[in-house]
Scaffold this motif. Sequence first.
Motif, PDB file in Angstrom:
ATOM      1  N   GLY A 298       0.833  -1.187   0.000  1.00 46.98           N
ATOM      2  CA  GLY A 298       0.000   0.000   0.000  1.00 46.98           C
ATOM      3  C   GLY A 298       0.871   1.240   0.000  1.00 46.98           C
ATOM      4  N   ASP A 299       0.474   2.242  -0.777  1.00 45.18           N
ATOM      5  CA  ASP A 299       1.349   3.415  -0.889  1.00 45.18           C
ATOM      6  C   ASP A 299       1.192   4.406   0.252  1.00 45.18           C
ATOM      7  N   THR A 300       0.265   4.133   1.196  1.00 46.20           N
ATOM      8  CA  THR A 300       0.154   4.993   2.390  1.00 46.20           C
ATOM      9  C   THR A 300       0.489   4.220   3.667  1.00 46.20           C
ATOM     10  N   ASP A 301       1.204   3.128   3.517  1.00 50.60           N
ATOM     11  CA  ASP A 301       1.582   2.281   4.660  1.00 50.60           C
ATOM     12  C   ASP A 301       2.522   3.053   5.580  1.00 50.60           C
ATOM     13  N   PRO A 302       2.126   3.288   6.869  1.00 56.11           N
ATOM     14  CA  PRO A 302       3.004   4.032   7.776  1.00 56.11           C
ATOM     15  C   PRO A 302       4.002   3.146   8.503  1.00 56.11           C
ATOM     16  N   ILE A 303       3.859   1.830   8.388  1.00 53.78           N
ATOM     17  CA  ILE A 303       4.731   0.907   9.115  1.00 53.78           C
ATOM     18  C   ILE A 303       5.829   0.382   8.195  1.00 53.78           C
TER      19      ILE A 303
ATOM     20  N   ALA B  75      -2.907   2.276  -4.455  1.00 56.93           N
ATOM     21  CA  ALA B  75      -3.069   3.659  -4.014  1.00 56.93           C
ATOM     22  C   ALA B  75      -4.082   3.754  -2.872  1.00 56.93           C
ATOM     23  N   GLY B  76      -3.741   4.548  -1.873  1.00 58.00           N
ATOM     24  CA  GLY B  76      -4.665   4.823  -0.775  1.00 58.00           C
ATOM     25  C   GLY B  76      -4.779   3.727   0.262  1.00 58.00           C
ATOM     26  N   GLU B  77      -4.009   2.652   0.128  1.00 59.59           N
ATOM     27  CA  GLU B  77      -4.106   1.541   1.085  1.00 59.59           C
ATOM     28  C   GLU B  77      -2.960   1.617   2.092  1.00 59.59           C
ATOM     29  N   ASP B  78      -3.326   1.444   3.382  1.00 63.07           N
ATOM     30  CA  ASP B  78      -2.306   1.452   4.424  1.00 63.07           C
ATOM     31  C   ASP B  78      -1.912   0.017   4.770  1.00 63.07           C
TER      32      ASP B  78
ATOM     33  N   SER C 199     -10.335  -4.249  -0.142  1.00 66.54           N
ATOM     34  CA  SER C 199      -9.133  -3.758  -0.807  1.00 66.54           C
ATOM     35  C   SER C 199      -9.073  -4.250  -2.253  1.00 66.54           C
ATOM     36  N   PRO C 200      -8.567  -3.416  -3.180  1.00 64.58           N
ATOM     37  CA  PRO C 200      -8.401  -3.872  -4.569  1.00 64.58           C
ATOM     38  C   PRO C 200      -7.385  -5.002  -4.703  1.00 64.58           C
ATOM     39  N   LEU C 201      -6.573  -5.234  -3.667  1.00 61.35           N
ATOM     40  CA  LEU C 201      -5.636  -6.353  -3.710  1.00 61.35           C
ATOM     41  C   LEU C 201      -6.353  -7.699  -3.720  1.00 61.35           C
ATOM     42  N   ILE C 202      -7.458  -7.831  -2.990  1.00 54.97           N
ATOM     43  CA  ILE C 202      -8.068  -9.137  -2.743  1.00 54.97           C
ATOM     44  C   ILE C 202      -8.429  -9.875  -4.036  1.00 54.97           C
ATOM     45  N   PRO C 203      -9.156  -9.273  -4.977  1.00 51.16           N
ATOM     46  CA  PRO C 203      -9.428 -10.018  -6.215  1.00 51.16           C
ATOM     47  C   PRO C 203      -8.159 -10.362  -6.980  1.00 51.16           C
ATOM     48  N   VAL C 204      -7.162  -9.482  -6.942  1.00 51.88           N
ATOM     49  CA  VAL C 204      -5.883  -9.760  -7.594  1.00 51.88           C
ATOM     50  C   VAL C 204      -5.221 -10.971  -6.940  1.00 51.88           C
TER      51      VAL C 204
END
Length: 596
Positions: A534-539, A565-568, A577-582
């Motif tokens: 995710g491009d907003t991951d703070p960890i 984009a927009g996923e932490d 999340s858009p990742l899940i179907p991928v």
Amino acid sequence: MPEMSVAAVRRRWGSAAHRFRHLPRWARAGLALVAILLGIYLISRPTMSLAIMAIVVGAGFLVQGVLVLAVDEERPPEGAWWRRSRALDGGLWITAGLFILLFLGLTVRLLAVVVAVALMATGARQLIGSYRRTQSLDHRIADAAFGIATIAFGLLALLWPDITLIIAAVVFGARLIMSGATELWRAVRGGTVVPRPRRLRAPRGPLRILGALCTVLVVVLAAAVSLAVRSETPVVDQFYAAPREVPHEPGKLIRAAPFTRDVPADAVGWRILYTTRRGDGASAVASAIVVVPRVGPGDWPVINWDHGTTGYAQICAPSLLPHPFDVGALFVLPQIIERGWALVATDYIGLGTVGPHPYLVGKDSAYATLDALRAAKTLHAARLGDESVVWGHSQGGAAALWTGALAKKYAPELKIEGVAALAPAANLPGLTGSLNQFIGGSVFASFVAAAYSATYSDVTWSEYIRPGAEPVVRAMSERCLTGAGLYVSVLDALSLTRDPDIFGESPTIGPLGRRLEENVPPATITVPLLIAQGDTDPIVLPAVQKSYIARVRSAGEHVDYRTFAGEDHVGLVKPGSPLIPVLFSWTASRFATPVL
């Protein structure tokens, strides 16, 4: 020399207390200034080193004791009992202060005990004094409230020393400032206390009563949190105990038992105990959860799941926690079962079973993952198939990468068709070096410090953790990353925000730096590899992740790297999340590909 009688001791102490009450104004003003300065220091630096805290607290106790003896409270004469109790109270503060200063090597536990005893004794005096009829009603209410709160806080210091000692330092600092300011005003004013008539007056001083009741409320809330933490603590039952004779061969099933907690209705589950190995070759025991569709032909393709961080302590195994799948960031178990796939989810070594838990230690985590699959395949009721794909998130993402790198050599009989690493903690030096950039990073850092100091003899707490932070950090490492324990750990972390980096020495240099580099997943993963970020991951920062991707690609390996984009950090793996179907489409393709 003949022993003094109790009466003689009383006379001598009473004479000394009487002399304290007649200190000259300049001496009282000097004591008051010292009290104020000590109080300010305690409030501004609650995470100072334990040695410095002992000196400051010990000195503060001495000053507080003298102030108790020297100050004539603005109240009517109270008779012999009250004078003796005030002398005893002051003597207790002085005795405790001398004890702390004479024995500066106190542990945080023992220092908390000394503070607790002093607080409870003072609280008892205040509570008893609140029943005196010559007191005004507002004084009696306030004294009772402050007495109850002080006793309760002393009890909390005994039960919960790590965070209570920090709060106690702040509270005691505030008390010193108030005591010092009051005495300084009296000394400068130069007035004397005029006895008031012995009668019960109407309530006045509502702010005093409100302050006392607020103090009680704070203690009640602290006690409630303490009880919540303890009530949520899982119990490690006998299932996780290793038998007397443990098979030396890794991947052997020791025992299995039905498991139903959060298992979908169309599935059936077990928890298993099995043999594995540590990275140095030592035998170990680990636990795991196995879930398969309830109805169907069997030979289920397997998702070999490596969970995200749940904690470092033995009680933090997902199979012990109330929500065993969500806690490790597996939110899509129902969809896994719907597709006719099975789940094998290791707890890792040291979570559930005897530790230490090798948090972010690569080989140990990979071996536990592969041996869980080996053992689960011998659970005949599960009817697992040959094909498997490894998924992992965060801590588990790094474990999944290590699993893909070591599978062919360690467990060549297993058919690992691919690895999906989701926000993996792959670049360990970069990750650990950036943990101080977000609130709560200290919690993860505490797990790293605990695991690496327990796993490697050349990594020590004293070399890397700031002395003032060490008691707090050690306590944080023993709490799970869930429920009330998480809130307490975050509160601990917030207490460090004046200097948020718990490391006195950079974790990226020296023995710890070398060990972190050793545990960066190898770039030798020959099975299909998907890494999602995710491009907003703070960890796991995107920039830190990109450096690992560059390392893999520079080694000539192919990696399907996708950013969202927009996923932490956690949002990346949530159902929406858009990742899940991928992820499901990519995994289905792996299962459809013939094994070469």
